[in-house]
Design an enzyme around this catalytic site. Structure first.
Site, short mmCIF file in Angstrom:
data_model
loop_
_atom_site.label_atom_id
_atom_site.label_comp_id
_atom_site.label_asym_id
_atom_site.label_seq_id
_atom_site.Cartn_x
_atom_site.Cartn_y
_atom_site.Cartn_z
N ALA A 260 -37.40 8.87 22.73
CA ALA A 260 -35.95 9.19 22.26
C ALA A 260 -35.14 7.93 22.40
O ALA A 260 -35.41 7.15 23.19
CB ALA A 260 -36.06 10.33 23.87
N GLY A 261 -34.42 8.65 21.87
CA GLY A 261 -33.26 7.62 21.06
C GLY A 261 -31.95 8.02 20.93
O GLY A 261 -31.85 9.46 21.18
N CYS A 268 -35.02 3.01 5.46
CA CYS A 268 -36.57 3.95 4.41
C CYS A 268 -35.87 5.20 5.34
O CYS A 268 -35.97 6.01 4.83
CB CYS A 268 -37.57 3.03 5.45
SG CYS A 268 -37.43 1.74 4.56
N1 LIG Z 1 -37.37 -3.00 4.33
C1 LIG Z 1 -38.36 -2.05 4.16
O1 LIG Z 1 -38.68 -2.11 5.90
C2 LIG Z 1 -39.76 -1.37 3.39
C3 LIG Z 1 -40.35 -1.10 3.24
C4 LIG Z 1 -41.06 -0.25 2.54
C5 LIG Z 1 -40.79 0.03 1.59
N2 LIG Z 1 -39.72 -0.19 1.44
C6 LIG Z 1 -39.37 -0.38 0.04
O2 LIG Z 1 -38.98 -0.85 -0.82
C7 LIG Z 1 -38.22 -1.65 -2.12
C8 LIG Z 1 -37.29 -2.27 -1.61
O3 LIG Z 1 -36.22 -2.41 0.03
P1 LIG Z 1 -35.80 -3.42 0.22
O4 LIG Z 1 -35.53 -3.00 1.69
O5 LIG Z 1 -36.62 -4.65 -0.12
O6 LIG Z 1 -34.73 -3.50 -0.63
P2 LIG Z 1 -33.10 -4.69 -0.69
O7 LIG Z 1 -32.47 -4.10 -1.26
O8 LIG Z 1 -33.98 -5.87 0.37
O9 LIG Z 1 -34.09 -5.44 -1.84
C9 LIG Z 1 -34.08 -5.37 -3.60
C10 LIG Z 1 -33.71 -6.36 -4.58
O10 LIG Z 1 -33.87 -6.00 -5.88
C11 LIG Z 1 -32.96 -6.62 -6.48
N3 LIG Z 1 -33.20 -6.03 -8.32
C12 LIG Z 1 -32.59 -4.78 -7.93
N4 LIG Z 1 -33.14 -4.45 -8.85
C13 LIG Z 1 -33.62 -5.43 -9.84
C14 LIG Z 1 -34.16 -6.23 -11.37
N5 LIG Z 1 -34.15 -5.08 -11.98
N6 LIG Z 1 -34.49 -7.63 -11.10
C15 LIG Z 1 -34.33 -8.10 -10.28
N7 LIG Z 1 -34.75 -8.31 -8.91
C16 LIG Z 1 -33.45 -6.82 -8.41
C17 LIG Z 1 -31.86 -6.96 -5.96
O11 LIG Z 1 -31.10 -7.77 -6.39
C18 LIG Z 1 -32.67 -6.98 -4.51
O12 LIG Z 1 -31.91 -8.14 -4.27
C19 LIG Z 1 -37.66 0.21 -1.59
O13 LIG Z 1 -37.84 1.12 -2.63
C20 LIG Z 1 -37.92 0.39 -0.38
O14 LIG Z 1 -37.75 1.95 0.28
C21 LIG Z 1 -38.60 -1.16 1.89
#
Ligand SMILES: NC(=O)c1ccc[n+]([C@@H]2O[C@H](COP(=O)([O-])OP(=O)(O)OC[C@H]3O[C@@H](n4cnc5c(N)ncnc54)[C@H](O)[C@@H]3O)[C@@H](O)[C@H]2O)c1
Length: 448
Positions: A260-261, A268
């Protein structure tokens, strides 16, 4: 293998670094020139344990490079990972404009066969849109280069991302049933991460896309369920920690994710729960459990502020609070959708001032809180307590787990600790002469 990572954020940078670590030749592309400059100068734009060293090691060995040049990036990788952001649109659905733009960039330039891998979290049907965008660009150029589209959702956890990627629980790969070229490319790429036993789960593309949302929605549901049990426990005079142990010992339930928190946050769960609700609506199915999960979480993000108001009154003018933790969980500087920002807004709008401390998220927090003059920052947990009426804990960083309670009592005016992460034994804190307000753990001595 030559790999291009399109998007060099939390997922793209970790994935790129880990693929480089096992010997691949990785080129990371991002449109954010400042991010690429930082990386090319040997810096690191995010906090993630072990990542800085891994990037430095592989950069020095020439196995990972960073660019803003789309032509170079598309030419480089036989496998092109799309790891760009999928933020929520106004209606809660995942905004796919970055994913589709990345796919178009590949289609507009590719001159040899490619495997394009969706690693971003994307709704069911996105691979079809990626395929259509690439086919459209190829048709525009009048060429017919072969390509595959694969869904490979990412399950890493921020704060343990490198470890999760290097030792995955599972690697989900969605391909067209007869796409042997894509299957063997992905099998080869992930082979070094599963020397102990096979962790790859091959399936069709739509099932792979849905798997990621189902996983996050299930985890968010467990959290909201436990938060509601905690709120009920407070009303009934029961202790949620004891209930947690009592049910976690059942192997059908298990201990993970039963804490709980003060609500879930981060980049995400909130957006993925909303996106799955939206997908369900569009499919005419509805998803009643998730409606409740979201409502419960919105409520839970207010619980700490409500406790403070119950203790100090609606008008918090002249009150000063110490805040330990800003990030949505330990070991990350991610400040997206964090409970701490809602808490800060609720307290400062009632006139309170706050001094906050977080081991790594303060730079990000300063951006998020720019313009809120009621918040200042301390360089350590104990200095955050200066002149504070009470301490509020939002993130369970290890360094908060065993503080010097007698110093806390001496520094706090009230003294009271509002603990949004249930870090301490209530008996221990109360025996030090400190009022203790955790989540779902009332003073059982008083209840009877
Ligand atoms: N952060 C997490 O813990 C996590 C875990 C699993 C899945 N995801 C999923 O992975 C995806 C990315 O998440 P994130 O947290 O890494 O996002 P983020 O915002 O940290 O990074 C995304 C990067 O993509 C770049 N970008 C956007 N359009 C672009 C393009 N056309 N060409 C090149 N670069 C481009 C942005 O400038 C940004 O640096 C999302 O769909 C997220 O839901 C994230």
């Amino acid at each position: 293998m030559k790999i291009t990572m399109i998007g060099t954020g939390y997922v793209g940078l970790v994935t790129g670094a880990c693929f480089a670590e096992v010997g691949n030749d990785v080129l990371c592309l991002d449109l954010d020139a400042a991010k690429i400059r930082t990386l090319n100068e040997g810096g690191i734009p995010i906090f993630e344990p072990g990542l800085k060293e891994m990037v430095a090691r592989n950069r020095a060995a020439g196995r990972i490079r960073f660019t803003t040049d789309i032509d170079e990036a598309v030419a480089h990788g036989d496998v092109q990972f799309i790891a760009v952001g999928t933020p929520p649109d106004e209606d809660g659905s995942a905004d796919l404009k970055y994913v589709v733009a990345a796919a178009r960039n590949v289609g507009a330039r590719m001159t040899s066969p490619k495997v394009i891998v969706d690693k971003s979290t994307v709704p069911v049907g996105t691979a079809d849109r990626v395929r259509a965008a690439i086919a459209d660009e190829l048709a525009r150029r009048g060429v017919s280069t072969a390509f595959s589209v694969v869904s490979n959702p990412e399950f890493l956890k921020e704060g343990a991302a490198v470890e999760d990627f290097m030792k995955p629980d599972r690697v989900v790969i969605g391909t067209a049933p007869d796409d042997e070229r894509a299957k063997s490319a992905l099998r080869a790429l992930y082979a070094p991460f599963q020397r102990n036993h096979e962790r790859m789960i091959f399936m069709d593309i739509r099932s792979a896309e849905l798997t990621k949302y189902a996983a996050n929605a299930m985890l968010a549901t467990r959290i909201s369920f436990m938060n509601e049990i905690a709120n009920l426990a407070e009303k009934l005079g029961a202790d949620v920690e004891l209930v947690r142990q009592g049910i976690g010992s059942d192997p059908r339930i298990g201990y993970h994710f039963l804490y709980a928190g003060c609500g879930y946050g981060g980049s995400c769960f909130p957006k993925d729960v909303q996106a799955l609700q939206r997908t369900a609506q569009e499919a005419g199915a509805g998803f009643q459990i998730l409606d409740a999960v979201e409502r419960a979480n919105a409520h839970q993000k207010q619980v700490l502020a409500q406790k403070v108001v119950r203790r100090f009154g609606e008008n918090l003018q002249g009150r000063h609070f110490a805040l330990w933790g800003l990030a949505f969980k330990p070991n990350t500087d991610d400040m997206r959708e964090v409970p701490s920002l809602e808490l800060i807004a609720a307290l400062t709008s009632r006139g309170a001032t706050i001094t906050a401390y977080d081991p790594v998220a303060m730079a990000e927090a300063r951006h998020a809180l720019v313009g809120n003059a009621a918040v200042s920052y301390a360089d350590g947990p104990m200095s955050a307590l200066e002149a504070a009426d009470a301490l509020i804990i939002v993130t369970e960083w290890k360094e908060f787990r065993s503080p010097d309670f007698s110093s806390i009592r001496a520094k706090l005016k009230a003294p009271v600790i509002f603990d949004g992460r249930n870090l301490y034994g209530p008996g221990l804190v109360r025996s030090q002469g400190i009022e203790y307000e955790p989540i779902g753990r009332p003073d059982l001595g008083k209840v009877a």
